[in-house]
Design a protein around this motif. Structure first.
Motif, short mmCIF file in Angstrom:
data_model
loop_
_atom_site.label_atom_id
_atom_site.label_comp_id
_atom_site.label_asym_id
_atom_site.label_seq_id
_atom_site.Cartn_x
_atom_site.Cartn_y
_atom_site.Cartn_z
N ILE A 22 0.86 -1.19 0.00
CA ILE A 22 0.00 0.00 0.00
C ILE A 22 0.89 1.23 0.00
O ILE A 22 1.82 1.35 0.81
N TYR A 23 0.59 2.15 -0.90
CA TYR A 23 1.37 3.38 -1.03
C TYR A 23 0.44 4.58 -1.00
O TYR A 23 -0.67 4.52 -1.52
N LEU A 24 0.90 5.66 -0.38
CA LEU A 24 0.20 6.94 -0.38
C LEU A 24 1.12 7.95 -1.05
O LEU A 24 2.34 7.85 -0.95
N ALA A 25 0.53 8.94 -1.69
CA ALA A 25 1.31 9.94 -2.41
C ALA A 25 1.03 11.33 -1.86
O ALA A 25 -0.12 11.72 -1.71
N GLN A 26 2.10 12.05 -1.57
CA GLN A 26 2.00 13.43 -1.10
C GLN A 26 2.65 14.32 -2.16
O GLN A 26 3.75 14.02 -2.63
N VAL A 27 1.96 15.39 -2.54
CA VAL A 27 2.50 16.28 -3.57
C VAL A 27 2.63 17.70 -3.06
O VAL A 27 1.86 18.15 -2.21
N ASN A 28 3.63 18.38 -3.59
CA ASN A 28 3.81 19.81 -3.35
C ASN A 28 3.46 20.49 -4.67
O ASN A 28 4.23 20.45 -5.62
N TYR A 29 2.27 21.07 -4.69
CA TYR A 29 1.78 21.72 -5.89
C TYR A 29 1.17 23.06 -5.50
O TYR A 29 0.39 23.13 -4.54
N ASP A 30 1.53 24.09 -6.23
CA ASP A 30 0.97 25.42 -6.00
C ASP A 30 1.20 25.87 -4.55
O ASP A 30 0.31 26.42 -3.91
N ASP A 31 2.40 25.58 -4.05
CA ASP A 31 2.82 25.93 -2.68
C ASP A 31 1.93 25.31 -1.60
O ASP A 31 1.82 25.83 -0.49
N ARG A 32 1.29 24.20 -1.91
CA ARG A 32 0.50 23.46 -0.93
C ARG A 32 0.97 22.01 -0.93
O ARG A 32 1.04 21.38 -1.98
N VAL A 33 1.28 21.51 0.25
CA VAL A 33 1.71 20.12 0.40
C VAL A 33 0.57 19.33 1.03
O VAL A 33 0.10 19.69 2.12
N SER A 34 0.12 18.31 0.32
CA SER A 34 -0.92 17.45 0.89
C SER A 34 -0.94 16.11 0.16
O SER A 34 -0.36 15.96 -0.91
N ARG A 82 -10.64 10.69 1.29
CA ARG A 82 -9.76 9.79 2.04
C ARG A 82 -8.46 9.67 1.27
O ARG A 82 -8.45 9.80 0.04
N PRO A 83 -7.36 9.39 1.95
CA PRO A 83 -6.10 9.23 1.21
C PRO A 83 -6.23 8.20 0.09
O PRO A 83 -6.75 7.10 0.31
N GLN A 84 -5.80 8.60 -1.10
CA GLN A 84 -5.84 7.70 -2.27
C GLN A 84 -4.81 6.61 -2.07
O GLN A 84 -3.64 6.90 -1.82
N ARG A 85 -5.23 5.36 -2.16
CA ARG A 85 -4.32 4.22 -1.98
C ARG A 85 -3.87 3.72 -3.34
O ARG A 85 -4.66 3.63 -4.28
N PHE A 86 -2.60 3.39 -3.41
CA PHE A 86 -2.02 2.84 -4.63
C PHE A 86 -1.41 1.49 -4.30
O PHE A 86 -1.01 1.24 -3.16
N LEU A 87 -1.32 0.62 -5.28
CA LEU A 87 -0.80 -0.72 -5.07
C LEU A 87 0.67 -0.87 -5.47
O LEU A 87 1.27 -1.91 -5.21
N LYS A 107 8.90 17.52 -10.86
CA LYS A 107 10.30 17.96 -10.78
C LYS A 107 11.15 16.99 -9.98
O LYS A 107 12.24 16.63 -10.40
N LYS A 108 10.69 16.59 -8.78
CA LYS A 108 11.40 15.64 -7.92
C LYS A 108 10.42 14.60 -7.43
O LYS A 108 9.28 14.92 -7.11
N ALA A 109 10.87 13.35 -7.36
CA ALA A 109 10.03 12.27 -6.86
C ALA A 109 10.86 11.37 -5.96
O ALA A 109 12.00 11.04 -6.27
N TRP A 110 10.27 11.00 -4.83
CA TRP A 110 10.94 10.18 -3.83
C TRP A 110 10.05 9.03 -3.39
O TRP A 110 8.83 9.16 -3.35
N LEU A 111 10.69 7.94 -3.00
CA LEU A 111 10.02 6.85 -2.31
C LEU A 111 10.52 6.88 -0.88
O LEU A 111 11.74 6.90 -0.65
N GLN A 112 9.61 6.92 0.08
CA GLN A 112 10.01 6.98 1.49
C GLN A 112 9.44 5.79 2.23
O GLN A 112 8.26 5.48 2.13
N HIS A 113 10.32 5.13 2.96
CA HIS A 113 9.94 3.96 3.75
C HIS A 113 10.49 4.12 5.16
O HIS A 113 11.64 4.53 5.33
N GLN A 114 9.66 3.83 6.14
CA GLN A 114 10.11 3.90 7.52
C GLN A 114 10.09 2.50 8.11
O GLN A 114 9.06 1.82 8.08
N SER A 115 11.22 2.10 8.64
CA SER A 115 11.34 0.76 9.20
C SER A 115 10.66 0.70 10.57
O SER A 115 10.76 1.62 11.37
#
Length: 94
Positions: free
Chosen positions: A26-38, A46-51, A66-74
């Motif tokens: 399960i993955y969630l995506a957060q974007v910084n667009y138009d000076d708003r991060v959400s 509800r948070p959009q879920r991706f597989l 412009k920039k894309a990251w994958l973040q994982h917390q152990s």
């Protein structure tokens, strides 16, 4: 809140996309667009879920990212009576 239908257009420039690996597949995506991060949300706000990471990338294929990251917390440091939790996030470019 951001929705895919508003962002997946050729005239949209997303400054930063962070894909969070939440739990098994399960993955969630957060974007910084138009000076708003959400987070991206579905029709019910509800948070959009991706597989997969690829599904996130395909969902925003029309937009410029412009920039894309994958973040994982152990979760391996979560032990009862253990030392204080430190930030053990892993962030890699995608």
């Amino acid at each position: 809140m951001h929705r895919l239908e508003h962002l997946n257009r050729q005239d949209v420039v997303i400054h930063e996309l962070v894909i969070y690996s939440v739990e098994m597949g399960i993955y969630l995506a957060q974007v910084n667009y138009d000076d708003r991060v959400s987070f991206l949300v579905d029709a019910d706000n509800r948070p959009q879920r991706f597989l997969s990471v690829e599904q996130v990338k395909q969902s925003l294929a029309e937009a410029t990212v412009k920039k894309a990251w994958l973040q994982h917390q152990s979760a391996y440091d979560e032990m009862i009576g253990g030392p204080e939790k430190v930030d053990n996030s892993l962030r890699i470019p995608v």
